[in-house]
Design an enzyme around this catalytic site. Structure first.
Site, short mmCIF file in Angstrom:
data_model
loop_
_atom_site.label_atom_id
_atom_site.label_comp_id
_atom_site.label_asym_id
_atom_site.label_seq_id
_atom_site.Cartn_x
_atom_site.Cartn_y
_atom_site.Cartn_z
N ASP A 299 8.47 2.86 -2.26
CA ASP A 299 7.41 3.35 -1.39
C ASP A 299 7.80 4.25 -0.22
OD1 ASP A 299 4.62 2.76 -0.57
OD2 ASP A 299 5.63 2.04 1.23
N GLU A 341 7.36 7.21 -4.86
CA GLU A 341 6.00 7.44 -4.22
C GLU A 341 6.37 8.74 -3.48
OE1 GLU A 341 2.31 6.51 -1.52
OE2 GLU A 341 4.55 5.75 -0.99
C1 GLC Z 1 2.26 4.14 0.84
C2 GLC Z 1 1.30 3.03 0.31
C3 GLC Z 1 0.30 2.90 1.17
C4 GLC Z 1 0.95 2.46 2.48
C5 GLC Z 1 2.12 3.28 2.92
C6 GLC Z 1 2.98 2.52 3.96
O1 GLC Z 1 1.93 5.13 0.83
O2 GLC Z 1 0.95 3.61 -1.03
O3 GLC Z 1 -0.88 2.26 0.75
O4 GLC Z 1 -0.14 2.41 3.51
O5 GLC Z 1 2.90 3.49 1.71
O6 GLC Z 1 3.73 1.64 3.55
#
Ligand code: GLC
Length: 653
Positions: A299, A341
């Site tokens: 993430d 991500e």
């Molecule tokens: C990522 C997730 C999102 C979250 C962020 C903080 O971008 O997809 O939903 O708010 O991380 O962890």
């Protein structure tokens, strides 16, 4: 260094360095299932030794470059071995199979679905009981949205983790997770989970101890006793949530300190300059991998390294950490995949694949393509999308993208504004148009949805809504307009058909398969009301899923038409992830043409992104083609294509 030498060196490290602080949690009394420490067989030890020595030099090099701390490195090595010991035999067998076939995930068989466990089926056991539905939906990869311990009301949808080794009680236990991964593996379903490594919840034990003033724990975060340094950071670091959580620091009155919080104030950024943080987080990663997880979604990875005077995004040290994580995975659990991500523009995303010799992530989200797709719907012009697909198609085929139409997050309108500028389109005005269009206010739109983090200063806003609502299914349903509904369904299916044609692995957002529309009930929940992303995070509508076999319902039609596409995708090798993929000029701004070729098979996809009947002025003169949905035979020369229509044309060999 010779392999033999390096192996000796690690063995020595393992025996001489005492494992310090393998995190308070992991030292807790072992649970029943973990009580017996497995003995490694000679083969297993040899296998580990081979993997370890393969990566040792590079791992040590990078670690020392970052931390210059050989005892912490020795501790890391010691624990890698321990996690290998703890990894169960079935997972080790799977690792070996995947090691032999490292391309195992690059097939046209892979189809993902992401969902929140509680929304989907109440809890982990509930998910287990729904595996038949998942299978029926042709899905063989499920992304379980964050399910680790978090505090209600301060959870950011689970992205504020209070304990990396505990499942939220309402969802089940670690044992339930293990049972679920075993049940999934029996059905050939891969399991993905989030590894939220940029921050912990303020309720994590480290954060609590830091807040209480324990220096060792304060050094795991970014603590400042006055605002002078935070003020310097704020000069260069952009804001993630400018409206819902402005700024990058939070004042803690009880602790008399500021703490860095790039996301919500209760999500404290971890300080990866501290090797203890890196080591412990790697142990958490391996602990979770050993529960049978196949895909680890890292993430918010671009944010994990902070440097004053920079944007604190995508710094070189981030890549060092991801590369080390990849090697650590390949040593202990090579069957797992890393999914990064990286919600950034393409030139920032691609480096997260690393290089062919020194790979980082196995897979990345195709985020710009996703945003550009919706731009194409709103503008009825495929030009930018074609250009974007050309960029992706030119990349090495080893790079696997995850394609999606919608996910749990907002759409950030990260488009190629340089190119749009050349066409006279201004960024700010265009974002406004897109947001107006998708709210249903402009451009003869039938979409429904809401703004997210509208920033009054920059005029910027993002957008939230489900695929079905954005395609007009919500509006047509509300107005009981059958004609509009037919067109909305057609648009929804066309978009999925186009997504399946992209290079990579498609992932459905749960509910999309039954055309679930926006859920406005979040406004009544004070824990959610301020975060419009909950509009597309509603509970799974099992009442709709009951009708999937009834084609007289909207949900039945969408489900069955998707099934048809999914089956075609799985049976045609031209849909392999690593097929040649290119675009073809159609000489009509509203129609996109994608070509795919693999091992003698060629398929052309034609997609009409407008509500008008069109002709794709393509001129493929290499013979006859069969349309895969209808069986119609034609020559792809000047093909008529109805409003929001699409064709999969396969060359007859
Ligand atoms: C990522 C997730 C999102 C979250 C962020 C903080 O971008 O997809 O939903 O708010 O991380 O962890």
């Amino acid at each position: 260094m010779s392999k033999k030498k390096s192996r000796n060196r690690t063995n020595k490290m393992r025996t001489t360095v005492k494992t310090q602080n393998v995190s308070a949690k992991s030292q807790a009394a072992p649970k029943a299932r973990e009580a017996v420490k497995p003995q490694l067989s000679v083969e297993e030890e040899a296998c580990y030794g081979r993997r370890f020595s393969h990566h040792f030099d590079e791992l040590k090099w990078l670690y020392m470059e970052l931390y210059d701390n050989s005892s912490m490195f020795a501790e890391l090595c010691d624990n890698l071995h321990r996690f290998y010991e703890e990894r169960n035999r079935d997972l080790k067998t799977q690792d070996l199979e995947r090691e032999k076939n490292p391309e195992w995930y690059k097939t046209n068989e892979m189809l993902g679905m992401m969902f929140y466990i509680d929304n989907f089926a109440g809890n982990m056991k509930g998910v287990e009981s729904k595996l038949d539905y998942i299978e029926k939906s042709n899905v063989n990869y499920i992304h379980l949205m964050p399910f680790l311990d978090t505090v209600e009301g301060r959870s950011d949808g689970g992205y504020a983790v209070a304990d990396f080794r505990k499942v939220q009680e309402k969802l089940g236990s670690m044992e339930d997770l293990e049972d679920l991964t075993v049940a999934c593996h029996k059905k050939g379903i891969n399991v993905c989970m989030d590894f939220v490594m940029n921050h912990t919840s303020e309720d994590h034990e480290w954060a609590k101890r830091a807040r209480a003033g324990e220096g060792e724990y304060m050094s795991r975060y970014f603590f400042f006793d006055n605002y002078s340094i935070p003020a310097m950071y704020e000069k260069t670091v952009p804001q993630v949530f400018p409206t819902t959580a402005p700024g990058n620091f939070t004042w803690l009155p009880d602790a008399g300190h500021f703490v860095m919080t790039s996301f919500y104030p209760y999500q404290w950024d971890l300080n990866y300059k501290n090797p203890r943080v890196f080591n412990e987080m790697m142990y958490n990663f391996l602990y979770l991998a050993n529960k049978g997880i196949d895909i680890i979604r890292i993430d918010a990875v671009p944010y994990i390294w902070k440097e004053l005077g920079t944007q604190c995004r995508n710094l070189p040290q981030v890549h060092t950490i991801v590369r080390m994580m990849r090697m650590i995975g390949e040593i202990v659990c090579p069957g797992i995949l890393l999914l990064g991500e990286v919600v950034m523009e393409p030139e920032k995303v691609v480096p997260y694949f690393g290089t062919v010799e020194k790979p980082e992530c196995h897979m990345l989200y195709n985020v710009t393509t996703m945003a550009t797709t919706w731009h194409t719907i709103a503008t009825r012009n495929v030009h930018l999308l074609k250009q974007q697909l050309d960029i992706v198609n030119r990349l090495p085929k080893d790079y696997v993208f995850l394609n999606y139409l919608r996910c749990h997050d907002d759409i950030g309108w990260g488009l190629d504004y340089e190119s749009l500028k050349a066409e006279g389109i201004d960024e700010r005005a265009h974002k406004k148009y897109l947001n107006d269009y998708f709210q249903g206010y402009a451009g003869e739109s039938c979409s429904r949805g809401e703004l997210y983090n509208a920033d009054p200063v920059t005029g910027d806003a993002r957008f939230c809504g489900t695929t079905a609502s954005m395609c007009g299914i919500e509006k047509a349903g509300f107005e009981q307009d059958m004609e509009a509904m037919e067109q909305a369904i057609q648009k929804d299916i066309m978009l999925h058909a186009y997504m399946f044609m992209q290079s990579g692995i498609p992932v459905l957002y749960s509910g999309d398969e039954v055309a679930q529309v926006n859920d406005y009930s979040y406004k009544e929940d004070p824990n959610k009301a301020d975060d419009s992303r909950y509009i597309h995070r509603g509970p799974m509508r099992w009442d709709l899923a009951e009708h999937v076999d009834d084609e007289n319902t909207v949900e039945g039609q969408v489900y069955q038409r998707l099934q048809q596409l999914e089956k075609i995708r799985k049976s045609e090798k031209a849909f392999m992830t690593n097929a040649d993929t290119w675009t073809i000029e159609t000489w009509d701004a509203g129609v996109l043409c994608i070509g795919r070729y693999y091992d003698g098979d060629k398929i052309l996809g034609l997609f009409n992104f407008t509500e008008y009947d069109k002709t794709a002025w393509i001129n493929e003169t290499d013979g006859e083609y069969i349309e895969l949905l209808t069986g119609k035979v034609l020559q792809p020369i000047g093909v008529n294509i109805p409003a929001y229509g699409f064709y999969y044309l396969k060359k007859i060999n």
